[in-house]
Design a protein around this motif. Sequence first.
Motif, mmCIF file in Angstrom:
data_model
loop_
_atom_site.group_PDB
_atom_site.id
_atom_site.type_symbol
_atom_site.label_atom_id
_atom_site.label_comp_id
_atom_site.label_asym_id
_atom_site.label_seq_id
_atom_site.Cartn_x
_atom_site.Cartn_y
_atom_site.Cartn_z
ATOM 1 N N GLU A 268 -11.913 -0.866 14.229
ATOM 2 C CA GLU A 268 -11.865 -1.410 12.869
ATOM 3 C C GLU A 268 -11.458 -2.888 12.874
ATOM 4 O OE1 GLU A 268 -9.071 0.484 10.093
ATOM 5 O OE2 GLU A 268 -9.085 -1.391 8.963
ATOM 6 N N ILE A 269 -12.273 -3.722 12.246
ATOM 7 C CA ILE A 269 -11.818 -5.113 12.047
ATOM 8 C C ILE A 269 -11.687 -5.461 10.569
ATOM 9 C CG2 ILE A 269 -12.554 -6.068 14.258
ATOM 10 C CD1 ILE A 269 -14.887 -7.374 12.896
ATOM 11 N N ILE A 270 -12.348 -4.687 9.705
ATOM 12 C CA ILE A 270 -12.234 -4.938 8.265
ATOM 13 C C ILE A 270 -11.920 -3.630 7.552
ATOM 14 C CG2 ILE A 270 -13.590 -5.391 6.164
ATOM 15 C CD1 ILE A 270 -15.038 -7.590 7.552
ATOM 16 N N ARG B 142 -4.378 -3.541 19.797
ATOM 17 C CA ARG B 142 -4.950 -4.209 18.617
ATOM 18 C C ARG B 142 -3.995 -4.294 17.433
ATOM 19 N NH1 ARG B 142 -9.289 0.060 16.000
ATOM 20 N NH2 ARG B 142 -7.735 1.502 15.238
ATOM 21 N N HIS B 143 -2.699 -4.088 17.651
ATOM 22 C CA HIS B 143 -1.723 -4.213 16.564
ATOM 23 C C HIS B 143 -0.664 -5.259 16.885
ATOM 24 C CE1 HIS B 143 -3.265 -0.193 15.370
ATOM 25 N NE2 HIS B 143 -3.036 -0.660 14.159
ATOM 26 N N LEU B 144 -0.391 -6.111 15.904
ATOM 27 C CA LEU B 144 0.718 -7.054 15.979
ATOM 28 C C LEU B 144 1.635 -6.795 14.787
ATOM 29 C CD1 LEU B 144 -1.280 -10.340 16.672
ATOM 30 C CD2 LEU B 144 0.303 -9.245 18.283
ATOM 31 N N ILE C 215 -4.729 -7.968 21.981
ATOM 32 C CA ILE C 215 -4.464 -8.833 20.817
ATOM 33 C C ILE C 215 -3.328 -9.827 21.089
ATOM 34 C CG2 ILE C 215 -2.795 -7.299 19.635
ATOM 35 C CD1 ILE C 215 -4.509 -7.915 17.025
ATOM 36 N N GLU D 178 0.822 -1.195 0.000
ATOM 37 C CA GLU D 178 0.000 0.000 0.000
ATOM 38 C C GLU D 178 0.862 1.253 0.000
ATOM 39 O OE1 GLU D 178 -2.889 -0.547 3.110
ATOM 40 O OE2 GLU D 178 -3.463 -2.413 2.090
ATOM 41 N N GLY E 122 -10.186 -7.053 3.738
ATOM 42 C CA GLY E 122 -9.281 -7.793 4.611
ATOM 43 C C GLY E 122 -9.835 -7.791 6.030
ATOM 44 N N LEU E 123 -10.008 -8.993 6.569
ATOM 45 C CA LEU E 123 -10.421 -9.114 7.971
ATOM 46 C C LEU E 123 -9.210 -9.547 8.778
ATOM 47 C CD1 LEU E 123 -12.558 -9.423 10.324
ATOM 48 C CD2 LEU E 123 -12.741 -11.816 9.633
ATOM 49 N N GLY E 124 -8.888 -8.812 9.811
ATOM 50 C CA GLY E 124 -7.814 -9.207 10.716
ATOM 51 C C GLY E 124 -8.316 -10.348 11.597
ATOM 52 N N ARG F 19 -8.199 -9.691 15.361
ATOM 53 C CA ARG F 19 -9.214 -8.731 15.816
ATOM 54 C C ARG F 19 -10.580 -9.403 15.869
ATOM 55 N NH1 ARG F 19 -7.573 -2.801 13.458
ATOM 56 N NH2 ARG F 19 -5.380 -2.952 14.034
ATOM 57 N N GLU G 1 4.594 -2.230 12.689
ATOM 58 C CA GLU G 1 3.826 -1.231 13.447
ATOM 59 C C GLU G 1 4.703 -0.773 14.601
ATOM 60 O OE1 GLU G 1 0.821 -0.369 12.546
ATOM 61 O OE2 GLU G 1 -0.168 -2.082 11.586
ATOM 62 N N PHE H 175 0.402 -10.811 11.932
ATOM 63 C CA PHE H 175 -0.981 -11.214 12.214
ATOM 64 C C PHE H 175 -1.528 -11.966 11.019
ATOM 65 C CE2 PHE H 175 -3.323 -8.064 9.616
ATOM 66 C CZ PHE H 175 -2.326 -7.148 9.360
ATOM 67 N N MET I 172 -4.534 -12.665 8.221
ATOM 68 C CA MET I 172 -5.582 -11.892 7.566
ATOM 69 C C MET I 172 -6.323 -12.778 6.571
ATOM 70 S SD MET I 172 -5.607 -7.991 6.369
ATOM 71 C CE MET I 172 -4.198 -7.883 5.306
HETATM 72 P P1 ATP Z 1 -5.443 0.209 11.629
HETATM 73 O O1 ATP Z 1 -5.878 1.554 11.174
HETATM 74 O O2 ATP Z 1 -6.217 -0.327 12.786
HETATM 75 O O3 ATP Z 1 -3.962 0.080 11.792
HETATM 76 P P2 ATP Z 1 -5.357 -0.566 8.881
HETATM 77 O O4 ATP Z 1 -6.186 0.508 8.271
HETATM 78 O O5 ATP Z 1 -3.888 -0.452 8.809
HETATM 79 O O6 ATP Z 1 -5.812 -0.783 10.416
HETATM 80 P P3 ATP Z 1 -5.950 -2.460 6.797
HETATM 81 O O7 ATP Z 1 -4.703 -2.120 6.074
HETATM 82 O O8 ATP Z 1 -7.242 -2.037 6.226
HETATM 83 O O9 ATP Z 1 -5.847 -1.971 8.312
HETATM 84 O O10 ATP Z 1 -5.963 -4.050 7.095
HETATM 85 C C1 ATP Z 1 -7.147 -4.820 7.109
HETATM 86 C C2 ATP Z 1 -7.420 -5.386 8.478
HETATM 87 O O11 ATP Z 1 -6.281 -6.042 9.003
HETATM 88 C C3 ATP Z 1 -7.755 -4.350 9.532
HETATM 89 O O12 ATP Z 1 -9.101 -3.988 9.468
HETATM 90 C C4 ATP Z 1 -7.437 -5.083 10.809
HETATM 91 O O13 ATP Z 1 -8.489 -5.971 11.162
HETATM 92 C C5 ATP Z 1 -6.259 -5.928 10.428
HETATM 93 N N1 ATP Z 1 -4.986 -5.313 10.845
HETATM 94 C C6 ATP Z 1 -4.327 -4.297 10.254
HETATM 95 N N2 ATP Z 1 -3.160 -4.035 10.868
HETATM 96 C C7 ATP Z 1 -3.074 -4.929 11.884
HETATM 97 C C8 ATP Z 1 -2.093 -5.214 12.881
HETATM 98 N N3 ATP Z 1 -0.953 -4.521 12.925
HETATM 99 N N4 ATP Z 1 -2.325 -6.214 13.763
HETATM 100 C C9 ATP Z 1 -3.470 -6.931 13.689
HETATM 101 N N5 ATP Z 1 -4.429 -6.735 12.775
HETATM 102 C C10 ATP Z 1 -4.248 -5.742 11.885
#
Ligand code: ATP
Length: 459
Positions: A382-384, A235-237, A444, A167, A428-430, A433, A229, A240, A242
Motif C-alpha cells: 500500500e502506498i495510498i 515500510r513504517h516510520l 523505509i 482516525e 494520502g500518499l506516503g 513509500r 507504530e 513520515f 504525507m
Molecule cells: P498501513 O496499513 O501500511 O499501516 P495505513 O492504512 O495505516 O497503512 P493510511 O492511514 O491510509 O495508511 O495512510 C496513508 C498512507 O500513508 C499509506 O498508504 C502509506 O503510504 C503512508 N503511511 C501510513 N503509515 C505509515 C508509516 N507508519 N510510515 C510511513 N508511511 C506510512
Amino acid sequence: MHYFERMKIKDVLQIENPMQDMIILGWVRTKRVSKNIAFLEVNDGSTLQNLQVVLSPDEFSLLDEVTIGVAIKAIGDLVKSQGGGQKWEIQVKELSIEGSCPGDYPIQKKRHSLEYLREIAHLRPRTNNFAVINRFRSKVSFAIHQFFQSKGFYYIHSPLITGNDGEGAGETFTVTTLDSQLLGEKKIDYTEDFFGTHTFLAVTGQLEGEVLASALGDVYTFGPTFRAEKSNTYRHLAEFWMIEPEMAFCNLRENMRVMEEFIKYLCGYALNHCQEEMEFFDKWIDSGRIQILESIVNSSFGVVTYTDAVTILQKSGAEFAYPIVWGMDLKSEHERYLTESYFQKPMLVINYPKEIKPFYARLNEDGKTVAAVDLLVPQVGEIIGGSQREERYEMLEERMQESSLDFEELYWYLDLRRWGSVTHSGFGLGFERMLMYLSGMKNIRDVIAFPRTPGNAKF
Ligand code: ATP
Ligand code: MN
C-alpha cells in the motif's frame, strides 16, 4: 561570469570552454599519487559526479594531510582532461585545507552496508547512496508541488498539534507540558495541560484538509505525520511525510483518476528530471528500476473490489501467515501477492468493509462497504489510502456513533455537513513509500535522512 568566485561542481561540469583561475571547494573522495603527479577526486554535494583535481609536484607539500574526507579549497585552471572518464579537470595552482579529516573517519570504503550506515546517520549523507537519496527527495518534493500547483490546487498547512486523534486508530503521540513523574499515581488531568485538553501529534491532516477544501475547492497538504507504530517493519516510520489532496465536487472514480495521474507524473518526473539518480538506483540498488517506471508511465492501473480480491487470495493456493477471510484488513503479504504475483501491476482496491476503514469513508448502497480505495504497488504494497468522504450529515453521525467518537470534539467536522456540504474525496500518499517505489530501496529507514522508529530518535 565571475571567475574568481567559488563554483559548484555541478555547474563546472556543464562548462563548454576551458577557464582560468577557478575556485573549487569540496571534500576529497579518493587520492592517487605517483612520482610526478597526483589526482584527487573531489565532491561538493551538488551532484553525484566528482571533479578531478590534478596536482603537480609543486603542490605536494600538503599531500600527506590530504586524506579521504578532508575539505579542501583548490584554485586552478579548468582544462580538458588527459585521461578518460571525465571531460574536465582542474590543474591546481594553489591548494589549501579547509578542514582536516583524520584516519578515524568512519567512511573510508567505497561501499559500506546500509545497516552499518544507519548507525552513523549524521555521516551517511556523505556517501554516494545517501547523497543521491537526499537530492532525490528534494527533487521529487518539487515535482509534487508542481503537479498540484499546475492543476490549480492550493497548498495548505494543517496543524501538527491537534486535539483529535484523526482516525481513532490509537497510534498517537501525546503532546504535553505536564511532568507525569510529578503526578505520580494520579491520573493525568489534561484540563491543566498547556492546551487545556489532551493533544496529539497529528496522524493525518485530512480533516483540516476538508475544512479548506470546503472553502478553496482543491487543496493539498505535504508535511510530516506522526504515528506510534509499535512494530518495526520495512515500510513504517513513526514520523513520515504525507501528501494529502482533498477535492470538493469529486467522487471516488475522479479521485482514482487523480491518484493514477499523480503517480505516473512522479514516475515520469523521476525518469526525465532525475536521470543521475535513476541511473544510480538502476545500477546499484535495483537493476531494472528504470524499465519498471517506464512501463508504469505507459500502462493503466487495475481496479478490483475488496470482495473480489479476497476471493482471488482464497483461491490462490498461496500460503499466507494470516489466512484471509472477508472482513479482515489486507496484510502486506496479501497486498503484495495481489499486485506482484497476480495482477503484476499497480492495483486500486475499492469498496472495503466499513469496519476496517475510518468513519469518514462514504457508506455504499449495500450498507456493508465504503467508497474507500487503496493503491497497491509491487515491492512496497500500500502506498495510498483514500476515499470519497461521507457528506451526508445523518450518515456521518451514525458512523461516528458506531466508532464511539466524541461528537463534541468533532462538532466542527459535522458542521461541514450542515452548511453547504458537497461530494468530496481525497487521499494520502506516503512520501517515503513513494520514494521506495521510485528508487527500489528496500527499507523505509534508508529513504529519509533521520528515521524515527521504536527506540530510535537519537539524531
Ligand atoms: P498501513 O496499513 O501500511 O499501516 P495505513 O492504512 O495505516 O497503512 P493510511 O492511514 O491510509 O495508511 O495512510 C496513508 C498512507 O500513508 C499509506 O498508504 C502509506 O503510504 C503512508 N503511511 C501510513 N503509515 C505509515 C508509516 N507508519 N510510515 C510511513 N508511511 C506510512
Ligand atoms: Mn498503519
